[in-house]
Design a protein around this motif. Structure first.
Motif, short mmCIF file in Angstrom:
data_model
loop_
_atom_site.label_atom_id
_atom_site.label_comp_id
_atom_site.label_asym_id
_atom_site.label_seq_id
_atom_site.Cartn_x
_atom_site.Cartn_y
_atom_site.Cartn_z
N MET A 100 1.09 -1.60 -0.02
CA MET A 100 0.79 0.20 0.28
C MET A 100 0.81 1.16 -0.33
O MET A 100 0.62 2.15 -0.77
CB MET A 100 -0.42 0.00 1.31
N ASP A 101 1.71 1.24 0.79
CA ASP A 101 2.83 2.36 0.86
C ASP A 101 3.57 2.93 -0.10
O ASP A 101 3.27 3.91 -0.67
CB ASP A 101 3.91 2.03 2.49
N ASN A 102 4.08 1.67 -0.88
CA ASN A 102 4.31 1.58 -2.31
C ASN A 102 3.93 2.95 -3.44
O ASN A 102 4.41 3.56 -4.03
CB ASN A 102 5.37 0.66 -2.71
N VAL A 103 2.55 1.91 -3.11
CA VAL A 103 1.78 2.72 -4.39
C VAL A 103 1.33 4.62 -3.83
O VAL A 103 1.16 5.26 -4.93
CB VAL A 103 0.59 2.48 -4.56
N ALA A 141 -5.90 -4.84 -7.53
CA ALA A 141 -7.08 -5.14 -8.05
C ALA A 141 -7.06 -5.87 -9.49
O ALA A 141 -7.15 -7.04 -9.04
CB ALA A 141 -8.33 -5.35 -7.62
N ILE A 142 -6.49 -5.40 -9.74
CA ILE A 142 -6.59 -5.02 -11.78
C ILE A 142 -5.42 -6.25 -11.51
O ILE A 142 -4.93 -6.76 -12.61
CB ILE A 142 -6.56 -4.27 -12.33
N PHE A 143 -4.07 -5.78 -10.77
CA PHE A 143 -3.40 -6.97 -10.62
C PHE A 143 -2.90 -7.94 -9.52
O PHE A 143 -1.70 -8.37 -9.54
CB PHE A 143 -1.72 -5.88 -10.17
N ASP A 144 -3.89 -8.21 -10.10
CA ASP A 144 -4.19 -9.48 -8.32
C ASP A 144 -3.72 -9.35 -7.12
O ASP A 144 -2.32 -10.44 -6.59
CB ASP A 144 -3.97 -10.52 -9.32
N LEU A 145 -3.40 -8.05 -6.77
CA LEU A 145 -2.38 -7.87 -5.64
C LEU A 145 -3.23 -6.91 -4.21
O LEU A 145 -2.71 -6.76 -3.18
CB LEU A 145 -1.32 -6.94 -5.50
N ASP A 147 -4.84 -8.38 -2.19
CA ASP A 147 -4.88 -8.99 -0.64
C ASP A 147 -3.47 -9.04 0.02
O ASP A 147 -3.44 -9.46 0.95
CB ASP A 147 -4.81 -10.81 -0.69
N LYS A 148 -2.69 -7.89 -0.64
CA LYS A 148 -1.10 -8.16 0.07
C LYS A 148 -0.32 -7.00 0.02
O LYS A 148 0.17 -6.34 0.37
CB LYS A 148 -0.16 -8.59 -1.08
N ILE A 149 -2.01 -5.84 0.40
CA ILE A 149 -1.73 -4.02 0.88
C ILE A 149 -0.89 -4.05 2.38
O ILE A 149 0.26 -3.32 1.80
CB ILE A 149 -3.03 -3.51 1.21
N ASP A 150 -0.66 -5.45 3.24
CA ASP A 150 0.11 -5.03 4.66
C ASP A 150 1.31 -5.50 4.09
O ASP A 150 2.52 -5.55 5.26
CB ASP A 150 -0.92 -5.54 5.51
N THR A 151 1.62 -6.46 3.53
CA THR A 151 2.98 -7.16 2.62
C THR A 151 3.97 -6.01 2.61
O THR A 151 3.58 -5.43 1.86
CB THR A 151 2.49 -8.51 2.24
N LEU A 152 4.84 -6.61 3.48
CA LEU A 152 6.20 -5.61 3.13
C LEU A 152 6.48 -5.55 1.42
O LEU A 152 6.47 -7.39 0.61
CB LEU A 152 7.55 -5.91 3.43
N GLN A 161 6.40 -8.91 -7.19
CA GLN A 161 7.21 -7.36 -7.10
C GLN A 161 7.23 -6.81 -8.19
O GLN A 161 7.29 -5.67 -8.76
CB GLN A 161 8.80 -7.82 -6.93
N ARG A 162 6.94 -6.92 -9.83
CA ARG A 162 7.40 -7.01 -10.73
C ARG A 162 5.72 -5.81 -11.10
O ARG A 162 6.24 -4.63 -11.19
CB ARG A 162 8.03 -7.99 -12.08
N ARG A 163 5.20 -6.79 -10.73
CA ARG A 163 3.66 -6.32 -10.70
C ARG A 163 3.10 -4.79 -9.96
O ARG A 163 3.07 -4.10 -10.37
CB ARG A 163 2.50 -7.49 -10.34
#
Length: 258
Positions: A100-103, A141-145, A147-152, A161-163
């Motif tokens: 989340m913070d990266n974006v 969500a477009i990139f199927d990520l 569910d990873k918003i809180d993952t480092l 990571q590429r996505r």
């Protein structure tokens, strides 16, 4: 009308011309490939277009809604704000921050609530923050990520990571997206998924994409036009079919048939 016009672009490092007299034109909503072996000058060209390097000669001109901007001499963050964004050959995420913070960091330039509103944490500040988080989740969500918003970022598998790096680039709302070897290090299944994803990005976001890639099956599958570099010089341009059958390309890069 050209969206991005590159004229006689040259970059010298001492006595070496890493990019020499390159002319490229991109129009709205097209997907163009830039190919060539290691050392051909592809990433150097990307660095020139995005302000990492300043050209020794030539000009880079961006035209959006009839407004022209010469990019020579502008800082990378200024160029990004004008509508050009990129990914890197070597992933450059903020690895110790969450997805989340990266974006959100990339989207921060679009957060125009004002200094006073931010300092005083007025209601408009929180409303804007909530809106940005909602947009981030929609992008992920477009990139199927989603569910990873809180993952480092460093804990994501390589393909994710590429996505995420592509999501971060899209968060700046670019008119032109530069993808520097997005399939590097991917297995065939991941590359196939990426091929579909690149098409989806162009269709859903309506942006122009310039793609550096060594995977010829990916390039020939998704690109409408191709430019070919050899030792920093442009030696061929055309459709994938034209490039595939160009003797100079076959001899200089491919060593035979595609």
């Amino acid at each position: 009308m050209s969206l991005l016009e590159v004229s006689n672009l040259t970059k010298n490092f001492g006595g070496l011309a890493a990019v020499s007299n390159v002319n490229i034109e991109l129009v709205e909503n097209e997907l163009v490939g830039l190919i060539g072996p290691n050392g051909a000058g592809k990433t150097t060209l990307f660095n020139l277009l995005t302000g990492v390097y300043e050209p020794s000669e030539g000009t880079v001109k961006l035209t959006i809604d009839g407004q022209e901007a010469v990019l020579n001499g502008k800082k990378p963050y200024v160029i990004a704000a004008l509508g050009l964004s990129r990914t890197f050959q070597n992933i450059r995420l903020f690895k110790d921050l969450t997805v989340m913070d990266n974006v959100l960091i990339a989207m921060n330039g679009k957060n125009k609530v004002g200094l006073l509103t931010s300092m005083l944490r007025l209601p408009k500040f929180y409303a804007k923050e909530a809106e940005m988080r909602r947009k981030v989740i929609e992008l992920l969500a477009i990139f199927d990520l989603e569910d990873k918003i809180d993952t480092l970022a460093k804990n994501l598998p390589y393909g994710e990571q590429r996505r995420l790096e592509i999501v971060r680039a899209l968060a700046t709302e670019p008119k032109v997206l530069f993808l520097d070897e997005p399939a590097a290090g991917m297995n065939p299944q991941e590359t196939a998924e990426l091929t579909k994803l690149i098409r989806k990005i162009q269709q859903e976001f309506g942006i122009t994409i310039l793609l550096i890639e060594h995977d010829m099956s990916l390039v020939m599958d998704v690109c409408e036009r191709l430019y070919v570099l050899e030792y920093g010089r442009l030696i061929a341009k055309g459709t994938p079919e034209e490039i595939k059958n160009d003797p100079k390309v076959i001899q200089a890069y491919l060593g035979g048939e595609l």
